[in-house]
Design a protein around this motif. Structure first.
Motif, mmCIF file in Angstrom:
data_model
loop_
_atom_site.group_PDB
_atom_site.id
_atom_site.type_symbol
_atom_site.label_atom_id
_atom_site.label_comp_id
_atom_site.label_asym_id
_atom_site.label_seq_id
_atom_site.Cartn_x
_atom_site.Cartn_y
_atom_site.Cartn_z
ATOM 1 N N TYR A 289 29.108 36.344 36.902
ATOM 2 C CA TYR A 289 29.477 36.029 35.518
ATOM 3 C C TYR A 289 28.826 34.733 35.041
ATOM 4 O O TYR A 289 28.560 34.569 33.851
ATOM 5 C CB TYR A 289 30.992 35.972 35.379
ATOM 6 C CG TYR A 289 31.602 37.353 35.332
ATOM 7 C CD1 TYR A 289 31.641 38.075 34.154
ATOM 8 C CD2 TYR A 289 32.101 37.958 36.490
ATOM 9 C CE1 TYR A 289 32.167 39.353 34.109
ATOM 10 C CE2 TYR A 289 32.623 39.231 36.459
ATOM 11 C CZ TYR A 289 32.659 39.924 35.269
ATOM 12 O OH TYR A 289 33.156 41.207 35.233
ATOM 13 N N ALA B 220 28.978 42.120 22.394
ATOM 14 C CA ALA B 220 29.026 43.157 23.428
ATOM 15 C C ALA B 220 27.629 43.734 23.632
ATOM 16 O O ALA B 220 27.005 44.233 22.695
ATOM 17 C CB ALA B 220 30.013 44.249 23.042
ATOM 18 N N ALA C 260 27.915 47.570 27.686
ATOM 19 C CA ALA C 260 29.368 47.552 27.570
ATOM 20 C C ALA C 260 29.878 48.526 26.530
ATOM 21 O O ALA C 260 31.087 48.792 26.474
ATOM 22 C CB ALA C 260 29.847 46.135 27.210
ATOM 23 N N THR D 92 33.550 41.487 21.127
ATOM 24 C CA THR D 92 34.849 41.265 21.759
ATOM 25 C C THR D 92 35.332 39.882 21.337
ATOM 26 O O THR D 92 34.522 38.970 21.150
ATOM 27 C CB THR D 92 34.711 41.332 23.289
ATOM 28 O OG1 THR D 92 34.613 42.704 23.687
ATOM 29 C CG2 THR D 92 35.928 40.729 23.998
ATOM 30 N N GLY E 185 27.820 35.641 31.542
ATOM 31 C CA GLY E 185 28.483 36.939 31.559
ATOM 32 C C GLY E 185 29.766 36.962 30.753
ATOM 33 O O GLY E 185 30.360 38.030 30.571
ATOM 34 N N LEU E 186 30.211 35.804 30.274
ATOM 35 C CA LEU E 186 31.351 35.729 29.365
ATOM 36 C C LEU E 186 30.882 35.499 27.928
ATOM 37 O O LEU E 186 31.497 35.995 26.984
ATOM 38 C CB LEU E 186 32.307 34.605 29.786
ATOM 39 C CG LEU E 186 32.936 34.755 31.172
ATOM 40 C CD1 LEU E 186 33.896 33.601 31.450
ATOM 41 C CD2 LEU E 186 33.659 36.096 31.326
ATOM 42 N N ARG F 290 29.274 39.998 26.617
ATOM 43 C CA ARG F 290 30.073 40.921 27.428
ATOM 44 C C ARG F 290 29.212 42.089 27.906
ATOM 45 O O ARG F 290 28.649 42.823 27.101
ATOM 46 C CB ARG F 290 31.272 41.447 26.624
ATOM 47 C CG ARG F 290 32.052 42.503 27.406
ATOM 48 C CD ARG F 290 33.290 42.960 26.700
ATOM 49 N NE ARG F 290 33.758 44.208 27.267
ATOM 50 C CZ ARG F 290 34.856 44.857 26.874
ATOM 51 N NH1 ARG F 290 35.586 44.362 25.901
ATOM 52 N NH2 ARG F 290 35.196 45.996 27.435
ATOM 53 N N TYR F 291 29.141 42.251 29.225
ATOM 54 C CA TYR F 291 28.422 43.365 29.832
ATOM 55 C C TYR F 291 29.376 44.397 30.424
ATOM 56 O O TYR F 291 28.942 45.490 30.803
ATOM 57 C CB TYR F 291 27.493 42.860 30.948
ATOM 58 C CG TYR F 291 26.456 41.871 30.468
ATOM 59 C CD1 TYR F 291 25.298 42.296 29.827
ATOM 60 C CD2 TYR F 291 26.639 40.504 30.651
ATOM 61 C CE1 TYR F 291 24.340 41.387 29.386
ATOM 62 C CE2 TYR F 291 25.692 39.587 30.215
ATOM 63 C CZ TYR F 291 24.546 40.034 29.579
ATOM 64 O OH TYR F 291 23.611 39.124 29.137
ATOM 65 N N ASP F 292 30.663 44.074 30.523
ATOM 66 C CA ASP F 292 31.642 44.960 31.161
ATOM 67 C C ASP F 292 32.068 46.080 30.232
ATOM 68 O O ASP F 292 32.402 45.835 29.065
ATOM 69 C CB ASP F 292 32.880 44.159 31.580
ATOM 70 C CG ASP F 292 32.572 43.114 32.621
ATOM 71 O OD1 ASP F 292 32.710 43.415 33.814
ATOM 72 O OD2 ASP F 292 32.181 42.000 32.236
ATOM 73 N N THR G 30 38.433 44.209 33.243
ATOM 74 C CA THR G 30 37.535 43.541 34.180
ATOM 75 C C THR G 30 36.894 42.318 33.525
ATOM 76 O O THR G 30 36.693 41.285 34.176
ATOM 77 C CB THR G 30 36.448 44.498 34.703
ATOM 78 O OG1 THR G 30 35.753 45.086 33.609
ATOM 79 C CG2 THR G 30 37.066 45.591 35.559
ATOM 80 N N TYR G 31 36.575 42.420 32.240
ATOM 81 C CA TYR G 31 36.047 41.257 31.517
ATOM 82 C C TYR G 31 37.101 40.161 31.449
ATOM 83 O O TYR G 31 36.818 38.992 31.722
ATOM 84 C CB TYR G 31 35.628 41.685 30.115
ATOM 85 C CG TYR G 31 35.096 40.563 29.248
ATOM 86 C CD1 TYR G 31 33.831 40.024 29.474
ATOM 87 C CD2 TYR G 31 35.854 40.057 28.199
ATOM 88 C CE1 TYR G 31 33.334 39.006 28.677
ATOM 89 C CE2 TYR G 31 35.374 39.035 27.398
ATOM 90 C CZ TYR G 31 34.108 38.512 27.631
ATOM 91 O OH TYR G 31 33.629 37.490 26.846
ATOM 92 N N ARG G 32 38.336 40.543 31.142
ATOM 93 C CA ARG G 32 39.407 39.545 31.068
ATOM 94 C C ARG G 32 39.648 38.910 32.435
ATOM 95 O O ARG G 32 39.924 37.708 32.526
ATOM 96 C CB ARG G 32 40.698 40.197 30.565
ATOM 97 C CG ARG G 32 41.862 39.219 30.474
ATOM 98 C CD ARG G 32 43.156 39.902 30.076
ATOM 99 N NE ARG G 32 44.231 38.926 30.082
ATOM 100 C CZ ARG G 32 44.898 38.563 31.158
ATOM 101 N NH1 ARG G 32 44.606 39.102 32.337
ATOM 102 N NH2 ARG G 32 45.866 37.659 31.078
#
Length: 303
Positions: free
Chosen positions: A47, A110, A114, A154, A276-277, A280-282, A287-289
């Motif tokens: 991340y 995003a 994602a 997001t 990675g925050l 957003r790639y999730d 999982t992002y949270r």
């Protein structure tokens, strides 16, 4: 120590605090957990750099599949929420939590990786109300992605203490109104006691910008005995003056306390140093949270 140099995120002292709070192998079926520190380091590294999971270096870490599966497991069972709760409890017992709480939200774009999922219209936000439940049961309907002026985005809603350290996080689609999530964010604020007694859920004050100035939000905070440090919007001032005596008295603002609101802006600036925050790639909001909460755990483990 298993990793060093630019790969290293946790000091030995931080790991000594975090390791006992992670799930043990006791009573668990299948292969026992191994390389706990390497796994946490590689999750944080992923991340921090924004690198795809499959491109993670095998050395000095572990196979990317191991790191991903552990991250997903910890996201689903609320592991990082429990770790953060314990770290917060220790900090509060030591008098290191400043309960003048600032609340705000920030947007994360995003990535196309994602967004290639089906996203129903409803988006209730991803909080921490999950304990050992399947991801399908805790994932918000819209995956915490919505369309705003920046495209598919997001939003990270956060509450931080007076020193800018994170206390609570909620993930929603980028189109969600900041003020409408105030009660949800404060509902996530729960700091347990180390000894007997109820967890603390009420801040001394809530400091926020004009997005949270509606009377509904103010009345809810006053009803809980929370000091409100929120400026009025210009149209609210105009409407009150237009009504004359019926408009009531002007709302007071503690200007000195409001100057402390910049701590949440600094918190978001530090959070987005993790690439990675910032993007957003999730695919999954939980999982992002979980990565946002991991970053919070690393912050509080330094205290």
């Amino acid at each position: 120590m298993t990793s060093s140099g630019r790969y290293r995120v946790l000091s030995d002292e931080q790991w000594a605090r975090i390791e006992p709070l992670l799930p043990s192998n006791e009573g668990r079926r299948g292969h026992p957990f191994r390389n706990g520190r390497r796994v946490v380091e590689v999750i944080a590294y992923r991340y921090r750099t924004g690198i795809p999971w499959r491109d993670l270096p095998r050395e000095p870490f572990v196979p990317w599949q191991t790191a991903w599966k552990r991250h997903r497991r910890y996201a689903a069972d609320g592991t990082w929420d429990r770790v953060l709760a314990q770290l917060l409890a220790e900090a509060d017992a030591a008098g290191k939590v400043d309960w003048a709480v600032s609340v705000d939200a920030t947007i994360a774009r995003a990535h196309q990786h994602a967004t290639n999922t089906t996203r129903p219209e409803q988006d209730t936000g991803a909080g921490s109300n999950h304990r050992n439940r399947p991801i399908r049961a805790v994932e918000p309907a819209g995956h915490g992605i919505g369309r705003s002026r920046g495209g598919l985005t997001t939003k990270i809603h956060a509450a931080v203490d007076g020193n800018g350290r994170p206390l609570a996080v909620v993930i929603t689609g980028g189109q969600r109104n900041d003020g409408a999530l105030l009660a949800t964010v404060l509902g996530e604020l729960r700091v347990p006691r180390l000894g007997r007694g109820r967890a603390r859920t009420r801040p001394d004050a809530v400091i926020a910008d004009r997005a949270y100035s509606a009377g509904t939000y103010r009345r809810a905070l006053h009803a809980r005995g929370i000091k409100v440090v929120i400026p009025e919007k210009s149209d609210e001032i105009t409407a009150r003056r237009r009504r004359g005596a019926r408009g009531g008295r002007p709302r007071t603002l503690d200007s000195t306390a409001y100057r402390g609101r910049n701590v949440i802006e600094r918190h978001f600036a530090l959070t987005k140093q993790w690439r990675g925050l910032a993007t957003r790639y999730d695919k999954l909001a939980v999982t992002y949270r979980a990565a946002v909460i991991l970053a919070a755990c690393i912050t509080w483990s330094r205290i």
